[in-house]
Design a protein around this motif. Structure first.
Motif, PDB file in Angstrom:
ATOM      1  N   LYS A 195      36.065 -41.800 -73.607  1.00 10.07           N
ATOM      2  CA  LYS A 195      36.974 -41.335 -74.651  1.00 10.07           C
ATOM      3  C   LYS A 195      37.846 -40.196 -74.146  1.00 10.07           C
ATOM      4  N   LEU A 196      37.254 -39.322 -73.345  1.00 13.30           N
ATOM      5  CA  LEU A 196      38.014 -38.205 -72.796  1.00 13.30           C
ATOM      6  C   LEU A 196      39.132 -38.711 -71.892  1.00 13.30           C
ATOM      7  N   ASP A 197      38.839 -39.728 -71.080  1.00 12.94           N
ATOM      8  CA  ASP A 197      39.871 -40.313 -70.218  1.00 12.94           C
ATOM      9  C   ASP A 197      41.061 -40.799 -71.036  1.00 12.94           C
ATOM     10  N   SER A 198      40.769 -41.444 -72.150  1.00 16.34           N
ATOM     11  CA  SER A 198      41.857 -41.986 -72.968  1.00 16.34           C
ATOM     12  C   SER A 198      42.658 -40.868 -73.629  1.00 16.34           C
ATOM     13  N   VAL A 199      41.991 -39.790 -74.029  1.00 14.93           N
ATOM     14  CA  VAL A 199      42.693 -38.658 -74.637  1.00 14.93           C
ATOM     15  C   VAL A 199      43.704 -38.074 -73.656  1.00 14.93           C
ATOM     16  N   VAL A 200      43.278 -37.850 -72.411  1.00 16.56           N
ATOM     17  CA  VAL A 200      44.161 -37.243 -71.412  1.00 16.56           C
ATOM     18  C   VAL A 200      45.246 -38.217 -70.983  1.00 16.56           C
ATOM     19  N   ALA A 201      44.902 -39.505 -70.911  1.00 21.94           N
ATOM     20  CA  ALA A 201      45.903 -40.499 -70.529  1.00 21.94           C
ATOM     21  C   ALA A 201      47.031 -40.562 -71.555  1.00 21.94           C
ATOM     22  N   GLU A 202      46.700 -40.413 -72.837  1.00 19.85           N
ATOM     23  CA  GLU A 202      47.705 -40.505 -73.892  1.00 19.85           C
ATOM     24  C   GLU A 202      48.494 -39.209 -74.055  1.00 19.85           C
ATOM     25  N   ASN A 203      47.871 -38.062 -73.719  1.00 18.40           N
ATOM     26  CA  ASN A 203      48.563 -36.783 -73.895  1.00 18.40           C
ATOM     27  C   ASN A 203      48.039 -35.782 -72.873  1.00 18.40           C
ATOM     28  N   HIS A 204      48.618 -35.834 -71.683  1.00 20.07           N
ATOM     29  CA  HIS A 204      48.197 -34.961 -70.586  1.00 20.07           C
ATOM     30  C   HIS A 204      48.278 -33.488 -70.961  1.00 20.07           C
ATOM     31  N   GLY A 205      49.262 -33.115 -71.739  1.00 17.18           N
ATOM     32  CA  GLY A 205      49.482 -31.715 -72.077  1.00 17.18           C
ATOM     33  C   GLY A 205      48.390 -31.096 -72.918  1.00 17.18           C
ATOM     34  N   MET A 206      47.561 -31.921 -73.573  1.00 16.85           N
ATOM     35  CA  MET A 206      46.481 -31.364 -74.389  1.00 16.85           C
ATOM     36  C   MET A 206      45.490 -30.569 -73.554  1.00 16.85           C
ATOM     37  N   ALA A 207      45.337 -30.941 -72.274  1.00 16.08           N
ATOM     38  CA  ALA A 207      44.394 -30.238 -71.407  1.00 16.08           C
ATOM     39  C   ALA A 207      44.861 -28.834 -71.065  1.00 16.08           C
ATOM     40  N   LEU A 208      46.118 -28.513 -71.384  1.00 19.03           N
ATOM     41  CA  LEU A 208      46.680 -27.203 -71.051  1.00 19.03           C
ATOM     42  C   LEU A 208      47.002 -26.367 -72.286  1.00 19.03           C
ATOM     43  N   LEU A 209      46.535 -26.777 -73.452  1.00 19.24           N
ATOM     44  CA  LEU A 209      46.833 -26.033 -74.673  1.00 19.24           C
ATOM     45  C   LEU A 209      46.131 -24.686 -74.716  1.00 19.24           C
ATOM     46  N   ASP A 210      44.954 -24.589 -74.092  1.00 21.57           N
ATOM     47  CA  ASP A 210      44.226 -23.320 -74.089  1.00 21.57           C
ATOM     48  C   ASP A 210      44.452 -22.533 -72.807  1.00 21.57           C
ATOM     49  N   VAL A 211      44.375 -23.200 -71.654  1.00 25.20           N
ATOM     50  CA  VAL A 211      44.600 -22.497 -70.391  1.00 25.20           C
ATOM     51  C   VAL A 211      46.103 -22.483 -70.124  1.00 25.20           C
ATOM     52  N   VAL A 212      46.797 -21.638 -70.879  1.00 26.72           N
ATOM     53  CA  VAL A 212      48.261 -21.635 -70.880  1.00 26.72           C
ATOM     54  C   VAL A 212      48.845 -20.960 -69.641  1.00 26.72           C
ATOM     55  N   LYS A 213      48.038 -20.203 -68.911  1.00 24.15           N
ATOM     56  CA  LYS A 213      48.476 -19.593 -67.662  1.00 24.15           C
ATOM     57  C   LYS A 213      47.536 -20.042 -66.547  1.00 24.15           C
ATOM     58  N   PRO A 214      48.051 -20.222 -65.326  1.00 28.48           N
ATOM     59  CA  PRO A 214      47.164 -20.615 -64.225  1.00 28.48           C
ATOM     60  C   PRO A 214      46.168 -19.515 -63.889  1.00 28.48           C
ATOM     61  N   ILE A 215      44.996 -19.918 -63.451  1.00 31.74           N
ATOM     62  CA  ILE A 215      43.970 -19.007 -62.957  1.00 31.74           C
ATOM     63  C   ILE A 215      44.020 -19.037 -61.436  1.00 31.74           C
ATOM     64  N   TYR A 239      44.383 -24.368 -62.117  1.00 28.09           N
ATOM     65  CA  TYR A 239      43.888 -23.436 -61.105  1.00 28.09           C
ATOM     66  C   TYR A 239      44.759 -23.479 -59.852  1.00 28.09           C
ATOM     67  N   LEU A 240      44.981 -22.317 -59.263  1.00 23.60           N
ATOM     68  CA  LEU A 240      45.564 -22.182 -57.937  1.00 23.60           C
ATOM     69  C   LEU A 240      44.484 -21.586 -57.043  1.00 23.60           C
ATOM     70  N   ILE A 241      44.008 -22.357 -56.064  1.00 26.06           N
ATOM     71  CA  ILE A 241      42.872 -21.953 -55.235  1.00 26.06           C
ATOM     72  C   ILE A 241      43.331 -21.962 -53.780  1.00 26.06           C
ATOM     73  N   TYR A 242      43.463 -20.782 -53.159  1.00 28.45           N
ATOM     74  CA  TYR A 242      43.940 -20.757 -51.786  1.00 28.45           C
ATOM     75  C   TYR A 242      43.387 -19.546 -51.022  1.00 28.45           C
ATOM     76  N   ASN A 243      43.326 -19.713 -49.701  1.00 27.04           N
ATOM     77  CA  ASN A 243      42.889 -18.650 -48.787  1.00 27.04           C
ATOM     78  C   ASN A 243      41.476 -18.165 -49.095  1.00 27.04           C
ATOM     79  N   ASN A 244      40.580 -19.088 -49.423  1.00 26.73           N
ATOM     80  CA  ASN A 244      39.187 -18.725 -49.662  1.00 26.73           C
ATOM     81  C   ASN A 244      38.322 -19.209 -48.504  1.00 26.73           C
TER      82      ASN A 244
END
Length: 489
Positions: A195-215, A239-244
């Motif tokens: 069900k989660l796959d279908s939610v994101v497939a239909e509306n990718h932007g929903m996954a970014l409604l809370d994490v509105v700024k990159p970590i 997430y931006l993950i670099y130089n670790n």
């Protein structure tokens, strides 16, 4: 021991209090202090706080977490609390970001030494972030903790910068976790992966409604000997993950969106992608891995997986067979002085040909002379030649492919409590197995016989040919009991 308040979408509960407690504070500092022998949280920022800082402190021998930032759940849009709770998609508030300003923001944790934490509460962290935004965690040394050194609960609301920390000797009394750990069970998320796959497939932007700024996770050194060095679990996104520098446990990304992982070093381990969304838009490039990738349940490899450095041709060939890493290279892992912690790549190393750039190896952890003098030092691993030739045995079973569940990655991807059972790798559409199995299921029992491995399963199945069988599988974090009919074969 009053940790009864649930955090968002988790099995964590917390006590909203600490030896030093901030609420409604602006421009306050806790500086150059010693906090030790405390029964619960040492420092707690609750609800509204702005521009506050903890710096130059030693925090040790603590019953729960070291430093916590926890906002008001009333500031969260469409909140859920228990792992299996969720809001049906049509009922979700689609407004991005927080609902009120009652949460910590623009605060800093700098140059602190944290160790010997979690004496009472094992579900704790060196530094805990939940329902907050724009927190800077910089130049801290964290070790000897039962769970994560730094934990980011859910995505609300991003904007954190986590840099130049030295985190090791973590996950010492728990499992399925990392030196850096996060989950992203935000308002769109639910435990049923289909069900989660279908939610994101239909509306990718929903996954970014809370994490509105990159970590941002950059220029840190992590070592976890009982999990992952960097563990992005359950929907962690943006997430931006670099130089670790990852000294032992590698990097794991479970399902989520918009993760860019670049220019990291994974010593004696590798990249662990688990059950990604079809349109994740993830990127993994210019990294050095110490072994072949270990994917689980990956059908779509995001936007770009390429320009990485492998230790040998077999690892690279495995990656290319999945359609990734066309421009990646292989060659010996040539570091300047790994015995002393200098994992800069030598000038003639293959990794430099694919865009990897060396980064500082002497700027991790605390900076004040007083704290440097007493901080424990991380153990540097010997660079090992990992065996990439062994393959797990898989079998055909009623139209499915099965294998023994045997790795920490498989345990995490399925949510199992420990390494046991038989893992369902794939299920053919329309097959007999498709009537009761799904990919990523774990078969635990067959006709009241415990299934610990493939041998147990085949023996139990052969004893029940032509009879109804009761099968117990583990799916979506719980056991599912099913009745099936087996035909004569």
């Amino acid at each position: 021991m009053q940790n009864k308040e649930p955090l968002l979408r988790s099995d964590w509960t917390i006590y909203r209090g600490g030896a030093v407690f901030f609420e409604g504070a602006e421009s306050c500092r806790l500086q150059n202090c010693l906090l030790y022998d405390l029964g619960n949280n040492a420092v707690f920022f609750s609800k509204f706080n702005r521009g506050c800082e903890v710096s130059g402190c030693q925090i040790s021998e603590i019953g729960a977490s070291g430093i916590c930032f926890v906002g008001d759940p009333g500031a969260v849009r469409s909140p859920s609390f228990e792992y299996n709770e969720f809001i049906p998609p049509p009922e979700i508030d689609r407004t991005p970001g927080p609902k009120t300003n009652n949460y910590p923001k623009d605060c800093k944790v700098y140059d602190n030494l944290l160790f010997d934490l979690g004496y009472v509460e094992k579900q704790s962290a060196g530094i805990e972030l939940s329902m907050c935004q724009d927190i800077v965690i910089s130049h801290n040394t964290i070790y000897d903790v039962p769970r994560a050194g730094i934990n980011v609960s859910e995505g609300t609301w991003g904007g954190h910068i986590i840099e130049y920390n030295d985190v090791f000797n973590t996950v010492k009394e728990t499992g399925d976790h990392g030196s850096f750990n996060s989950w992203g069970r935000d308002r769109y998320w639910q435990a049923d992966k289909k069900k989660l796959d279908s939610v994101v497939a239909e509306n990718h932007g929903m996954a970014l409604l809370d994490v509105v700024k990159p970590i941002v996770l950059r220029n840190n050194r992590f070592r976890c000997d009982h999990g992952w060095d960097i563990d992005l679990d359950d929907g962690s996104s943006n997430y931006l993950i670099y130089n670790n520098l990852c000294l032992n446990g590698g990097i794991k990304l479970r399902e989520g969106v918009n993760r860019i992982v670049e220019n990291n070093i994974m010593v004696n381990n590798t990249f662990h992608p688990h059950v990604w969304f079809k349109n994740s838009q993830d990127v993994f490039r210019h990294n050095i891995v110490g072994a072949a990738y270990l994917p689980i349940g990956i059908a779509d490899w995001g936007t770009e997986i390429d320009y990485n450095a492998f230790p040998d041709s077999v690892s690279l060939a495995q990656a290319r067979s999945r359609g990734t890493d066309e421009h990646s290279v292989y060659g010996p892992l040539l570091f300047e002085n790994p015995q002393k912690g200098d994992f800069r790549v030598k000038k003639d190393a293959a990794a430099l040909s694919i865009g990897f750039k060396n980064f500082e190896m002497d700027s991790f952890g605390v900076v004040s002379a007083r704290l440097k003098a007493i901080a424990k030092k991380v153990n540097f691993p010997s660079v090992l030649a990992v065996d990439n030739y062994s393959k797990d045995e898989t079998i055909a079973f009623m139209g499915a492919r099965l294998k023994n569940l045997r790795t920490l990655g498989e345990q995490s991807a399925t949510g199992m409590d420990r390494i046991r059972g038989v893992l369902v790798s794939s299920v053919a559409r329309g097959s007999a197995a498709s009537q009761f199995l799904q990919a990523n299921d774990v078969i635990l029992m067959w006709n009241r016989k415990q299934v610990n491995n493939l041998k147990d399963l085949l023996e139990a199945k052969n004893a029940a040919i032509g009879k109804d069988a009761e099968v117990i599988v583990f799916r979506n974090q719980k056991e599912l009991r099913q009745q099936i009919k087996l035909k004569m074969q």
